[in-house]
Write an enzyme that holds these catalytic residues in place. Sequence first.
Site, PDB file in Angstrom:
ATOM      1  N   LYS A 104      28.139  24.491 126.869  1.00  0.00           N
ATOM      2  CA  LYS A 104      27.054  24.233 127.127  1.00  0.00           C
ATOM      3  C   LYS A 104      25.748  25.250 126.741  1.00  0.00           C
ATOM      4  CE  LYS A 104      28.494  24.079 131.494  1.00  0.00           C
ATOM      5  NZ  LYS A 104      29.102  23.165 132.856  1.00  0.00           N
ATOM      6  N   MET A 130      21.082  33.701 135.139  1.00  0.00           N
ATOM      7  CA  MET A 130      20.339  32.509 134.643  1.00  0.00           C
ATOM      8  C   MET A 130      19.133  32.482 135.074  1.00  0.00           C
ATOM      9  SD  MET A 130      23.443  29.656 135.263  1.00  0.00           S
ATOM     10  CE  MET A 130      23.911  30.224 137.160  1.00  0.00           C
ATOM     11  N   ASP A 147      34.211  27.414 126.807  1.00  0.00           N
ATOM     12  CA  ASP A 147      32.733  27.319 126.880  1.00  0.00           C
ATOM     13  C   ASP A 147      31.917  28.007 125.718  1.00  0.00           C
ATOM     14  OD1 ASP A 147      32.755  27.239 130.426  1.00  0.00           O
ATOM     15  OD2 ASP A 147      31.802  25.791 128.978  1.00  0.00           O
TER      16      ASP A 147
HETATM   17  N1  SAH Z   1      30.752  32.837 134.990  1.00  0.00           N
HETATM   18  C1  SAH Z   1      29.881  33.821 134.534  1.00  0.00           C
HETATM   19  C2  SAH Z   1      28.460  33.373 134.618  1.00  0.00           C
HETATM   20  C3  SAH Z   1      27.964  31.988 133.889  1.00  0.00           C
HETATM   21  S1  SAH Z   1      26.464  31.497 134.362  1.00  0.00           S
HETATM   22  C4  SAH Z   1      30.227  35.249 134.823  1.00  0.00           C
HETATM   23  O1  SAH Z   1      30.881  35.363 135.669  1.00  0.00           O
HETATM   24  O2  SAH Z   1      29.719  36.085 134.291  1.00  0.00           O
HETATM   25  C5  SAH Z   1      25.629  32.129 132.866  1.00  0.00           C
HETATM   26  C6  SAH Z   1      24.757  33.237 133.238  1.00  0.00           C
HETATM   27  O3  SAH Z   1      25.656  34.610 133.089  1.00  0.00           O
HETATM   28  C7  SAH Z   1      23.988  33.665 132.102  1.00  0.00           C
HETATM   29  O4  SAH Z   1      22.525  32.710 132.017  1.00  0.00           O
HETATM   30  C8  SAH Z   1      23.269  34.955 132.033  1.00  0.00           C
HETATM   31  O5  SAH Z   1      22.564  35.200 133.293  1.00  0.00           O
HETATM   32  C9  SAH Z   1      24.821  35.517 132.525  1.00  0.00           C
HETATM   33  N2  SAH Z   1      25.462  36.075 131.478  1.00  0.00           N
HETATM   34  C10 SAH Z   1      26.752  35.535 131.266  1.00  0.00           C
HETATM   35  N3  SAH Z   1      27.393  36.459 129.948  1.00  0.00           N
HETATM   36  C11 SAH Z   1      26.347  37.433 129.908  1.00  0.00           C
HETATM   37  C12 SAH Z   1      25.981  38.557 129.150  1.00  0.00           C
HETATM   38  N4  SAH Z   1      27.040  38.862 128.131  1.00  0.00           N
HETATM   39  N5  SAH Z   1      24.938  39.423 129.376  1.00  0.00           N
HETATM   40  C13 SAH Z   1      24.093  39.037 130.107  1.00  0.00           C
HETATM   41  N6  SAH Z   1      24.197  37.747 130.899  1.00  0.00           N
HETATM   42  C14 SAH Z   1      25.039  37.006 130.830  1.00  0.00           C
END
Ligand code: SAH
Length: 503
Positions: free
Chosen positions: A56, A171, A34
Amino acid sequence: MSTVYLIGAGPGDPGLLTVKAKEILETADVLIYDYLANSEFLSYAKEGVEILYVGKKGGDHTLPQDKINELIIEKAREGKTVARLKGGDPYVFGRGGEEAEELVEAGIDFEVIPGITAGVAAPAYAGIPVTHRDFTTSVCFITGHEDPTKEKTGHNWEVYAKSTSTLVFYMGVKNLPMIAENLIKNGRDPETPVSLVRWGTRCNQQSFVSTLDKVAAEAEKLGFKAPSIIIVGGVCSLHDKLGWFEKKPLLGKGVIVTRAREQASGLVSTLGKLGACVYEFPTISIEPLDDYEAVEKAVLSLVSYDWLIFTSVNGVKYFWKQLDEIGLDARILGGIEVAAIGPATADALRDKGIKPDFVPEKYVAESVVEGLLEKGIAGKKVLIPRAKVAREVLPQELEKAGAEVEILPVYETRLSNNDPEPIRAAFKETKIHYLTFTSSSTVHNFFELISPKEFELHKDNVKIACIGPVTAKTLSEYGFSPDVQPEEYTIPALVDELVADNK
Ligand code: SAH
């Protein structure tokens, strides 16, 4: 029977991948990944692995979810072990649950390897524990971006607002005004601390704390965009006290490392630990010679030499490779004095079981000569295993001093055929703050790949760091001078100097 592994890749810091995830990545036949997963993990993959990018970015889907599911199933049916890598944790807003359901329906075996979710890691790196006995008894993970096709909202703003939970929104940046408004409207104190953490755990992490009534305006002013985590609750008040990651001395500084990939790992990892965004751009590649006949001959007549002088880690490596191939080991050096020109070379020798008889105090050819003369090298027979093309100062000076010197090329350095485009782009986007040179050949080859004229365009934003005066002199041939140069000509001293430059 093949297995599909739904793997959490963590929030971005490459160190936050689980040991189990790494093991699977090293053995999988197909790797499907991803947008948010750190691309560094791809380097763990075995040779010949099939790598498929299905990421995406925002709403712009490279591949729709149903096509991703089909692809995973197709690869599994080919009998392949599939590693499906997702940012953070696969089951936390990652649609991993849907992928797993599809696999069950298709009768395909799967396992889940949880990952460190951004909602816990990004706050932690920003000094915010998501629970803390003084502030809250619970934590709630909420999507700030509901499935737009859903008819009825799944959010119960009243419950969120009235609870004392720490609220962690994923998000949610685009909807931040709506989120803050709904919470206040339903009874949360407008003064509640709120924090945003963007690119959490990565070298470009940024965060700030505000209050519920002001946070949307502040985020807009600071230009906070996705990917960010939004944290609502009293725990955010610990941000300044417990913040640690953003205090790293080189945080967010883009540093280009031009050393050969084989030599760069120490520098790259040290810079990374200090928070820098490291751009590996090897300008040199270290290659074996076409023919090792001369090396073999020299190795077999080692007894006739008095001194063996190593000038680089690679010299040690390729010399030993030849020893090994002939079936010999360190014992053959029993009667010979051994010198190392620098501390890293000395360490490489110690790894081979050789304690160098001489390591100079200052790490340039000139001071090696001085020290060796004191050791009585005049009139002695000296062998220098090194690169095919290298500086002649050391052999010349030793000869002048009356030693009988023989140079033994054991490897060669070539211009690396690296694609300069990513570096060009990083220069243009002003992401680069330092360009590091650790030898004259890195200078020559860098300007072979990026012309001095082109570099000149970016010079105002970029400082040049040189390991020592010899490299600096080469740099001057291209019309530049170093902004950063350590007193001692070693990699650790160079790093210290970069840190000092940021104080
Ligand atoms: N499965 C992922 C989340 C996916 S949804 C998890 O467990 O972390 C995607 C969202 O995750 C982004 O829009 C943001 O809100 C958050 N996100 C993912 N990586 C991030 C990071 N390094 N710093 C801040 N927010 C992050």
